[in-house]
Design an enzyme around this catalytic site. Structure first.
Site, PDB file in Angstrom:
ATOM      1  N   GLU A   1      36.494  31.116  46.193  1.00 60.73           N
ATOM      2  CA  GLU A   1      36.001  31.255  47.555  1.00 60.73           C
ATOM      3  C   GLU A   1      36.380  30.080  48.860  1.00 60.73           C
ATOM      4  OE1 GLU A   1      31.155  30.378  47.141  1.00 60.73           O
ATOM      5  OE2 GLU A   1      32.189  30.487  45.712  1.00 60.73           O
TER       6      GLU A   1
ATOM      7  N   ASP B   1      32.739  32.095  34.321  1.00 58.95           N
ATOM      8  CA  ASP B   1      32.136  31.420  35.502  1.00 58.95           C
ATOM      9  C   ASP B   1      32.629  30.281  35.174  1.00 58.95           C
ATOM     10  OD1 ASP B   1      31.657  30.996  37.855  1.00 58.95           O
ATOM     11  OD2 ASP B   1      29.169  31.751  36.509  1.00 58.95           O
TER      12      ASP B   1
END
Length: 326
Positions: free
Chosen positions: A95, A18
């Site tokens: 994203e 992440d």
């Protein structure tokens, strides 16, 4: 010699990094990697990636037009993502702008543009996951995109209704936010919690059990961890996306790491689910309204990503102005 807890975790769960920190990904060797506006902003502000920023600014200067700032931000996200695909063997999540979270068609258009930009760099759609907020509109965008062969990662997911809607839309993957769920309950006066009673852990276990009970193929990827205890309590989950700091802690830790989740045992643990839940838009919105934690954390998460996206755009706009004045 006992294997590290990270190595033991990798034997039962796909480990995802992440981070937008390319050097951390090289060092930690995850299978997949995921980024978001916050992580991209941090990376862009790091001197090590000045070359990426300079290239994107020079490209944006040549493009001109009123949409140059947004175009440069998109280019930066794809630049980082393309570089990450050269390091990890699996998928990279990119994203859709968080300010499109309530606009289905705009989210679809942005996702298609992202995939096209990756294709220009020789990166196929099979290497990319499009991240969308788990709003009703985001879920419906995922439904369309999945139908076009564009796999989606439904992020900012805090409750079972979101997971149910994502599965019904055929989403490739969901990212339930473990740590943020814990944060809400602690702030509300709950606890103290153990790793097993942690509300975020309990939520992911429930979603995992529901999916496995009904043979749902959507991947469950726990995210947003606050400590290694949460991660260990979800050992065996399909995937877990973990920040570099916690990955380092797991790499340094030894001792036995038992498997806590497995497809074989989950149908029994999911026996509370006697039939699949059916949610139309009205039922979804009502179920979310009934859950103050999920409602508040979803809204807060979108605001946070939009804030960082605006900061990134402001930084890019300043650099574009400097480039034009030079």
């Amino acid at each position: 010699m006992t294997a590290s807890k990270l190595d033991q975790l990798r034997a039962m769960t796909t480990v995802v990094a992440d981070t937008g920190d390319i050097e951390a990904v090289r060092r930690l060797k995850p299978v997949d990697c995921t980024t978001n506006p916050t992580l991209i902003l941090k990376a862009v502000e790091t001197p090590a990636y000045a070359g990426f920023v300079e290239e994107a600014i020079a490209w944006g200067k040549r493009q001109g037009g009123s949409g140059a700032v947004e175009a440069v931000c998109d280019r930066l996200a794809v630049t980082f993502g393309a570089e990450l695909t050269r390091i990890v063997p699996g998928r990279v999540s990119t994203e859709v702008d968080a300010d499109l979270s309530f606009d289905t068609q705009a989210s679809i258009d942005k996702a298609r543009a992202i995939i096209a930009a990756y294709k220009e760099r020789g990166v196929g759609r099979e290497r990319i996951l499009i991240k969308l907020a788990s709003t009703w509109e985001g879920v419906q965008a995922a439904r369309v995109l999945q139908g076009e062969g564009i796999d989606c990662n439904l992020t900012l997911l805090f409750a079972l209704p979101q997971a149910v809607a994502a599965a019904d839309a055929g989403a490739f993957l969901i990212s339930p936010f473990v740590g943020r769920i814990l944060d809400w309950h602690v702030k509300a006066g709950g606890g103290p919690y153990t790793a097993e009673t942690d509300p975020g852990v309990v939520s992911v276990k429930s979603i995992y059990a529901y999916y496995k009970a009904f043979g749902i193929k959507t991947v469950v990827m726990g995210a947003s961890f606050r400590n290694t205890g949460e991660i260990e309590a979800l050992a065996g989950c399909d995937r877990l996306t973990i920040g570099p700091g916690l990955l380092d802690e797991l790499a340094a830790a030894t001792g036995n790491l038992p498997r806590r989740l497995s497809p074989a045992s989950s149908p029994q643990s999911g026996s509370d689910f006697t039939k699949r839940i059916v949610l139309d838009e009205k039922a979804f919105r009502f179920a979310m309204n009934e859950d103050p934690m999920a409602t508040e954390k979803l809204a807060e998460g979108i605001r946070g990503f939009v804030k960082d996206l605006r900061s990134l755009r402001k930084l890019v706009a300043a650099k574009l102005d400097e480039a034009k004045a030079a």
